[in-house]
Design a protein around this motif. Structure first.
Motif, PDB file in Angstrom:
ATOM      1  N   ILE A 193      42.143  45.847  34.819  1.00 18.51           N
ATOM      2  CA  ILE A 193      42.892  46.618  35.822  1.00 18.51           C
ATOM      3  C   ILE A 193      44.046  45.772  36.369  1.00 18.51           C
ATOM      4  CG2 ILE A 193      42.741  47.703  38.113  1.00 18.51           C
ATOM      5  CD1 ILE A 193      39.779  48.339  37.386  1.00 18.51           C
ATOM      6  N   TYR A 194      43.754  44.508  36.667  1.00 22.33           N
ATOM      7  CA  TYR A 194      44.767  43.580  37.175  1.00 22.33           C
ATOM      8  C   TYR A 194      45.935  43.470  36.186  1.00 22.33           C
ATOM      9  CZ  TYR A 194      46.533  39.200  39.151  1.00 22.33           C
ATOM     10  OH  TYR A 194      47.305  38.229  39.715  1.00 22.33           O
ATOM     11  N   SER A 235      33.798  41.548  35.601  1.00 22.40           N
ATOM     12  CA  SER A 235      35.021  40.729  35.703  1.00 22.40           C
ATOM     13  C   SER A 235      36.007  41.073  34.606  1.00 22.40           C
ATOM     14  CB  SER A 235      34.673  39.241  35.689  1.00 22.40           C
ATOM     15  OG  SER A 235      33.949  38.918  34.547  1.00 22.40           O
ATOM     16  N   VAL A 236      35.488  41.465  33.421  1.00 22.77           N
ATOM     17  CA  VAL A 236      36.389  41.907  32.350  1.00 22.77           C
ATOM     18  C   VAL A 236      37.133  43.170  32.796  1.00 22.77           C
ATOM     19  CG1 VAL A 236      36.441  42.971  30.055  1.00 22.77           C
ATOM     20  CG2 VAL A 236      35.155  40.874  30.416  1.00 22.77           C
ATOM     21  N   ILE A 290      46.889  45.689  33.922  1.00 20.31           N
ATOM     22  CA  ILE A 290      47.658  46.937  33.894  1.00 20.31           C
ATOM     23  C   ILE A 290      48.689  46.951  35.030  1.00 20.31           C
ATOM     24  CG2 ILE A 290      47.525  49.442  34.290  1.00 20.31           C
ATOM     25  CD1 ILE A 290      44.879  49.348  32.757  1.00 20.31           C
ATOM     26  N   PHE A 291      48.227  46.525  36.237  1.00 20.30           N
ATOM     27  CA  PHE A 291      49.139  46.545  37.387  1.00 20.30           C
ATOM     28  C   PHE A 291      50.251  45.523  37.245  1.00 20.30           C
ATOM     29  CE2 PHE A 291      45.810  49.018  39.414  1.00 20.30           C
ATOM     30  CZ  PHE A 291      46.566  49.933  40.125  1.00 20.30           C
ATOM     31  N   LEU A 292      49.987  44.419  36.528  1.00 17.99           N
ATOM     32  CA  LEU A 292      51.025  43.404  36.315  1.00 17.99           C
ATOM     33  C   LEU A 292      52.143  43.949  35.452  1.00 17.99           C
ATOM     34  CD1 LEU A 292      49.444  39.885  35.851  1.00 17.99           C
ATOM     35  CD2 LEU A 292      50.801  40.790  37.739  1.00 17.99           C
ATOM     36  N   ILE A 293      51.743  44.841  34.480  1.00 17.81           N
ATOM     37  CA  ILE A 293      52.751  45.417  33.599  1.00 17.81           C
ATOM     38  C   ILE A 293      53.609  46.388  34.413  1.00 17.81           C
ATOM     39  CG2 ILE A 293      53.169  46.888  31.595  1.00 17.81           C
ATOM     40  CD1 ILE A 293      50.481  45.863  30.525  1.00 17.81           C
TER      41      ILE A 293
END
Lengths: 150, 335
Positions: A144-145, A138-139, A147-150
């Protein structure tokens, strides 16, 4: 023949001689017992939604898990779950009931070594790796989540 | 006492004047059921924990053996005992009940032979008059220490063996009547790099082969000279491997060869490869084999339990499983 060659030859001989687990019968038993446990879970879920229509679907899932975990722990305490496991193998290990069994069985076993150092410490000897894997993955997913938000 | 490499000839021939065996309910239903002195109604033996039950089994076995040998407990000079648990707690804690000097020995499942060999040498040298030897194992305590909790729902692989719940004890003495121990062959630790903890038979078979070869060579005997050659707990797989290994060395083990572990349970009990643990050879020897020796059905028996000297720490660090095997020759008295 030197020692290493001798050991290699012996290991080869033993692995040829060792009786193998019969794959198909045990796969079949795993499949139908695992499926049955899942059906029971679905049944519990449906019953909860039937009797308490005000509950949202997501909380009904949570209650279903609680009931399944309780049932597995209860059967472990009665000494039934290990017999199911002996018969079904992976079929009773993979569903959440197997996870419940892996925590409650050391708790039963080590109860007589005290509450804290016996039961609480030893409770996660088998389930520990599963929990660690869950947290680590989950970490990673969270990272990854992010990184994609940035 | 004469010595020939690994083999010792016991000049005074210590006698086994009393023996006692106690087993759990499952073992009582096995092939040797009718020979055991006492079959427990449940594994707990009226104790709170399985460890305490194992301790009580050892105490019962020692008292029973002394009782059957018909000597005064005051005349016992030494107790030699061992079991499978860490720091051999069952034996040592059981020993505090008795008023004898105590030696704790550990040879994994070969402990019965180890304690008897050490005891026989002591008695033969006339340093001690009467020595009690005892060994026990318990399925539930061994399972907890070596494997998983009892209630965990997992499957056992086909090569796995079932640790026998049982204790066996015998009294060695120079006076009295009983079968005599004539030779002892001490075994070396042999490791053929087997790493599978569920396949102890394969790990121990090379040790049995080594001791057997040394024994036959030193004593200039062959398998035909014995009425029974019996290994401890190689199990079904391990004893087949031993027969193959011996055949490679040019010695054929025939109908007079058997393995306690393999013979222990009936087929319907579905115990995979058979029994294991130090209680396995100890209970079979102190019940069935001793009875047949006393009845003179067997005249010369080669008793050689094998032990896998593993610990969970060593195997988890990737080490292989070393094995050891001691051989004892027991002869019934000529009449």
């Amino acid at each position: 023949m030197n020692r290493e060659q001798r050991n290699l030859a012996y290991n080869k001989y033993v692995s040829a001689k060792i009786p193998k687990t019969k794959a198909w019968p045990s796969l079949f038993n795993s499949f139908w017992v695992g499926g049955l446990i899942c059906c029971i879970g679905q049944g519990i879920n449906d019953l909860i939604l039937l009797f308490f229509p005000s509950i949202s679907e997501q909380s009904a899932w949570a209650y279903t898990l609680v009931v399944l975990i309780f049932l597995a722990s209860f059967l472990t305490g009665l000494g039934v779950y290990d017999k199911i496991g002996k018969f079904a193998g992976g079929g009773s290990i993979v569903p959440i009931t197997g996870f419940s069994n892996s925590i409650s069985s050391p708790a039963v076993e080590f109860k007589n070594e005290g509450i804290i150092y016996g039961m609480c410490v030893k409770m996660f000897t088998i389930a520990g790796p599963v929990i660690v894997a869950g947290i680590v993955s989950s970490v990673i997913v969270g990272f990854i989540y992010w990184i994609f938000l940035i | 006492m004469m010595k020939n490499n690994e083999t010792i000839y016991l000049k005074n021939r210590p006698k086994i004047i009393g023996s006692y065996s106690i087993v759990g309910p499952k073992e009582g239903k096995g092939n040797f059921g009718e020979y055991f002195d006492y079959v427990m109604k449940d594994d707990c033996f009226n104790e709170e924990t399985y460890e305490k039950a194992e301790r009580k089994m050892i105490e019962t076995a020692i008292v029973g053996a002394i009782d059957k040998s018909r000597i005064n407990p005051k005349d016992i000079n030494m107790l030699i005992a061992g079991d499978l648990l860490n720091q051999i707690i069952s034996s040592s804690y059981a020993a505090r009940v008795f008023d004898f000097p105590y030696l704790g020995v550990y040879g994994a499942c070969s402990t019965m032979a180890e304690s008897m060999a050490v005891g026989a040498v002591m008695v033969d040298g006339q340093y001690f008059k009467n020595v009690v030897c005892c060994t026990a194992s318990h399925f539930s305590t061994a399972e907890r220490q070596y494997r998983f909790p009892l209630e965990l729902g997992n499957q056992r692989p086909p090569a796995a063996q079932w640790t026998v719940t049982g204790a066996g004890s015998c009294v060695l003495s120079l006076s009295g009547e009983g079968p005599e121990i004539s030779m002892v062959t001490f075994g070396k630790v042999i490791d053929y790099d087997i790493k599978d903890v569920n396949n102890m038979g394969a790990a121990m078979a090379p040790a049995a082969m080594d001791t057997m070869l040394n024994h036959f060579k030193n004593t200039k005997t062959s398998p035909d000279d014995y009425d029974l050659i019996v290994t401890g707990d190689l199990g079904k797989l391990g004893s087949e491997i031993l027969i193959d290994l011996m055949e490679d060395k040019g010695i054929k083990l025939g109908i007079n060869y058997g393995d306690c572990g393999q013979m222990y349970f009936t087929r319907s009990q579905n115990m995979m490869c058979g029994g294991s643990g130090c209680g396995c050879s100890a209970t079979v020897f102190n019940s069935f084999i001793m009875k047949k020796l006393n009845e003179k059905k067997y005249k010369k028996v080669l008793f050689m339990p094998t032990g896998a000297l593993l610990s969970t720490t060593a195997t988890q660090q990737g080490d292989s499983i070393p094995g050891v095997c001691h051989a004892i020759v027991i002869e019934s008295v000529k009449s």
